[in-house]
Structure formats: C-alpha cells, structure tokens
Design a protein around this motif. Structure first.
Motif, short mmCIF file in Angstrom:
data_model
loop_
_atom_site.label_atom_id
_atom_site.label_comp_id
_atom_site.label_asym_id
_atom_site.label_seq_id
_atom_site.Cartn_x
_atom_site.Cartn_y
_atom_site.Cartn_z
N ASN A 9 115.32 13.21 -45.86
CA ASN A 9 115.99 14.42 -46.33
C ASN A 9 116.56 14.20 -47.73
O ASN A 9 117.74 14.37 -47.98
CB ASN A 9 117.12 14.80 -45.36
CG ASN A 9 116.60 15.14 -43.97
OD1 ASN A 9 115.56 15.79 -43.85
ND2 ASN A 9 117.30 14.69 -42.95
N TYR A 141 108.25 12.84 -55.47
CA TYR A 141 107.72 13.44 -54.25
C TYR A 141 107.92 12.45 -53.10
O TYR A 141 108.08 11.25 -53.32
CB TYR A 141 106.22 13.75 -54.36
CG TYR A 141 105.83 14.59 -55.55
CD1 TYR A 141 105.78 15.97 -55.45
CD2 TYR A 141 105.51 14.00 -56.77
CE1 TYR A 141 105.41 16.75 -56.53
CE2 TYR A 141 105.14 14.77 -57.86
CZ TYR A 141 105.10 16.14 -57.74
OH TYR A 141 104.74 16.90 -58.82
N VAL A 144 105.57 14.36 -46.24
CA VAL A 144 106.09 14.99 -45.03
C VAL A 144 104.91 15.53 -44.22
O VAL A 144 103.80 15.70 -44.75
CB VAL A 144 107.08 16.14 -45.35
CG1 VAL A 144 108.31 15.60 -46.06
CG2 VAL A 144 106.39 17.21 -46.20
N ASP A 146 103.22 18.60 -42.47
CA ASP A 146 103.21 20.05 -42.53
C ASP A 146 102.69 20.59 -41.19
O ASP A 146 101.52 20.44 -40.84
CB ASP A 146 102.31 20.51 -43.69
CG ASP A 146 102.41 22.01 -43.92
OD1 ASP A 146 103.29 22.64 -43.30
OD2 ASP A 146 101.61 22.55 -44.72
N LYS A 156 99.64 15.86 -43.44
CA LYS A 156 100.62 15.31 -44.36
C LYS A 156 100.44 15.91 -45.75
O LYS A 156 99.32 16.11 -46.20
CB LYS A 156 100.50 13.79 -44.42
CG LYS A 156 100.98 13.08 -43.16
CD LYS A 156 100.99 11.59 -43.33
CE LYS A 156 101.53 10.90 -42.09
NZ LYS A 156 101.56 9.42 -42.24
N THR A 157 101.54 16.16 -46.39
CA THR A 157 101.53 16.68 -47.75
C THR A 157 102.75 16.15 -48.48
O THR A 157 103.66 15.57 -47.88
CB THR A 157 101.52 18.22 -47.75
OG1 THR A 157 101.43 18.68 -49.10
CG2 THR A 157 102.79 18.76 -47.13
N GLU A 159 106.17 16.70 -50.70
CA GLU A 159 107.25 17.65 -50.98
C GLU A 159 107.98 17.19 -52.24
O GLU A 159 108.35 16.02 -52.38
CB GLU A 159 108.21 17.73 -49.80
CG GLU A 159 109.33 18.75 -50.02
CD GLU A 159 110.19 18.93 -48.79
OE1 GLU A 159 111.34 19.39 -48.92
OE2 GLU A 159 109.70 18.60 -47.69
N HIS A 160 108.19 18.13 -53.14
CA HIS A 160 108.83 17.81 -54.42
C HIS A 160 110.32 17.58 -54.24
O HIS A 160 110.98 18.26 -53.44
CB HIS A 160 108.58 18.93 -55.42
CG HIS A 160 109.12 18.65 -56.78
ND1 HIS A 160 110.38 19.05 -57.19
CD2 HIS A 160 108.58 17.99 -57.84
CE1 HIS A 160 110.58 18.66 -58.44
NE2 HIS A 160 109.51 18.00 -58.86
N VAL A 161 110.85 16.60 -54.97
CA VAL A 161 112.27 16.26 -54.95
C VAL A 161 112.80 16.32 -56.38
O VAL A 161 112.15 15.81 -57.30
CB VAL A 161 112.52 14.86 -54.36
CG1 VAL A 161 114.01 14.57 -54.24
CG2 VAL A 161 111.85 14.73 -53.02
N ASN A 226 105.48 32.10 -50.47
CA ASN A 226 106.51 31.21 -49.94
C ASN A 226 107.83 31.96 -49.96
O ASN A 226 108.33 32.35 -51.01
CB ASN A 226 106.60 29.94 -50.79
CG ASN A 226 107.50 28.88 -50.16
OD1 ASN A 226 108.63 29.18 -49.79
ND2 ASN A 226 107.00 27.66 -50.05
N GLU A 228 110.86 31.01 -49.38
CA GLU A 228 111.98 30.32 -50.05
C GLU A 228 111.92 30.52 -51.56
O GLU A 228 112.93 30.77 -52.21
CB GLU A 228 111.95 28.83 -49.69
CG GLU A 228 113.14 28.06 -50.25
CD GLU A 228 113.12 26.60 -49.82
OE1 GLU A 228 114.01 25.84 -50.27
OE2 GLU A 228 112.22 26.23 -49.04
#
Length: 314
Positions: A9, A141, A144, A146, A156-157, A159-161, A226, A228
């Motif tokens: 997270n 990245y 995670v 999906d 699996k893909t 996720e940008h951070v 999307n 979000e």
C-alpha cells in the motif's frame, strides 16, 4: 524483514540524488548511444507506506531485442553484492530495482517476480537518464494483481506510485557543489523564481495535454473509462474559479496587476542599488589611485637626508 509487507500500500517513493548519479554513470559506461537498457538494484528502507531509496548498484543484464521474453539477470551477482552492502550498512536493504526506460517493457513483470525473493513487494523505478527541463526523471511502480469482474483469472499489472527527489543535509551540500559550475552566480533570486514559475507552467501544459489525450482515447473507445480518474478531473474542474462572475474577474485582474507591479518595482530597485554600488566602487578605486600617485610624487620630490656621520665629519 520488518516493514516490507506494508509495501503493498505504497503512497510515495523518495529517490536520493546519489541514486540518480549512479544510474546515469551506469548508463554512460554500459549503454550510451545504444538502444540497450541498464538494470540495477535499489537499496533503502521501507517506513510505513513510504519507500526511501538511498543507494543502488548495477547488475549485469542482457535481453533479446527481437524477443522481449528472452532476458538474463545475474541473480548470483545480486546475492554477492547484497551481502557486501549489508556489511557496510545493515539498514540498507533491497527494496526494488531500476532501469533507464524510458517506458515499461514487456519483461518487467517477470523481473519484478524475480526480485520477490529479496523483498515482498519490490518497487520498480524507471529513471530517465536523458536531461529533461520539465518534470522529474523518475517514475515508480509496483506489481499488483488485477482482479477482473468477468470472473476470469487475475493478472498482474503495474500500479503507479508518486515519486519525489529527497536528500539529507550532506547530500544537499554535495549537490550544491556539483551545481556550482552550472548555475549563473549573477542571476538573482527574482530571475530564479520567474524561471521556476515558467518551468511549472510548462509542466502544467504537458499534464493538460496528457489529460486531453486520455479523455479523447476514452471517447474513441481506445481505453476503458476509469471512475477514479474521472472523479479527480471533476474535482479539479470544480475548484477552478468562475471568471464569468462580474465580481471575480476584476478581483483576479487586480491581484495579478499588484503582483506584476511588485515584481517591476523590485527589479528597478535591484538595478538602481547595483548601479549605486558600481559607482561607489569606481569612486573608491579612483580615490585610492589618487592617493597612491600623491605618495609617489611626494617620495620623488623629497631630497634624501644626509647621514649623521657625514654631518659630523664636515
């Protein structure tokens, strides 16, 4: 390893300048002027939901240009270097890996799975080794799973951070020494602020262009919507001021004019003070030259005194 389980997270990745310098040096030594990419290991600490990347080291890596599924990473070398770094600084653990990008590759998920033997959730930082005037050279990245709504198997893909550049006091001093030959010492703080604002506006223009491209692709059916992202865009538009209201437009104009007037007066005052100091400096130099010339003339016209011994003999 304590704290690494919470990396699933992540909220932020902090990259230190030493890591950027090491990656650029790695690229210049191995893959400069080629299409190859360089790969290395990131060292640091995981503090809650923040990954602090403080160090790195290069790793031998090869991949097939024609078949992205064919690649080689020397994990025995990674084990040896990890043990050596642990002897130097036990606090620095393997938190992920990097490559010079500039974008994600097809084999990145497989490489991330390989790094799971060292950390539960390895972070991938794509570092742009080429100089860019706008934006940060890092994109972070983590992998995670999906889960699809149609009941198909999870995939699996990445996720940008959000990532940022951070440094301790010693590193900031070192960076200032490196930039001393690049920065113009004659440039004042006002010009620096204006340059930073211009760079920020150029970055905003790029982000708006990316947003426009994304929305157009969603309208054309090329990308799935999307919720979000759409919600965030709606919040941004709601926060924009409505200049159609008669009372708001003059208020913004007045505030902008006040800011410009302050900048203009500050620039004029800075120029006048600099000119005043220059005139005073010339006057002081001229006065010093006149005093030096007067001393030379006085020394040349004054006859030498006769010695006491010669006066007694006479």
């Amino acid at each position: 390893m304590p704290g690494l389980e919470a990396a699933a997270n992540l909220k932020k990745v902090i990259v230190h300048p030493l890591v950027l310098l090491s990656v650029v040096d790695h690229y210049n030594r191995v893959a400069k002027d080629t299409k190859k990419r360089v790969v290395g290991v990131l060292l640091g600490q995981v503090e809650g939901d923040v990954v602090n990347v403080a160090n790195s080291f290069a790793v031998p890596f090869e991949e097939d240009d024609k078949n992205p599924e064919v690649w080689f990473l020397d994990h025995n070398y990674v084990d040896t270097m990890r043990d050596m770094f642990k002897k130097v600084n036990a606090k620095e653990r393997i938190v992920g890996w990097y490559h010079n990008g500039p974008k994600l590759r097809a084999a990145d998920l497989q490489i991330s799975d390989l790094f799971r033997r060292y950390t539960a959730s390895p972070v991938l930082v794509v570092i742009d080794v080429h100089a860019r005037a706008i934006g940060l050279p890092t994109d972070a990245y983590f992998a995670v799973e999906d889960i699809h709504d149609d009941g198909t198997a999870a995939t699996k893909t990445f996720e940008h951070v959000p990532s940022e550049i951070g440094a301790e006091e010693a590193e900031e001093i070192g960076v200032e020494h490196l930039l001393r030959d690049i920065k113009d010492s004659a440039t004042g703080s006002l010009a620096t602020r204006v340059a930073h604002q211009l760079t920020s506006l150029q970055g905003l223009a790029e982000r708006l262009a990316d947003t426009r491209v994304y929305l157009q692709q969603v309208l054309d059916g090329g990308l799935p919507p999307n919720s979000e992202i759409i919600q965030n865009l709606q919040d941004i538009f709601n926060l924009l001021p409505n200049l159609a209201i008669p009372d708001d437009a003059p208020a913004f104009t007045t505030h902008a004019n006040d800011e410009y007037a302050l900048i203009y007066v500050s620039a004029m005052a800075r120029a006048i003070i600099a000119l005043h100091d220059l005139i005073n400096n010339k006057i002081e130099n001229r006065q010093a030259e006149l005093e030096a010339d007067a001393k030379k003339e006085a020394a040349a016209t004054t006859p030498p005194a006769e010695p006491a011994a010669e006066a007694k003999a006479a």
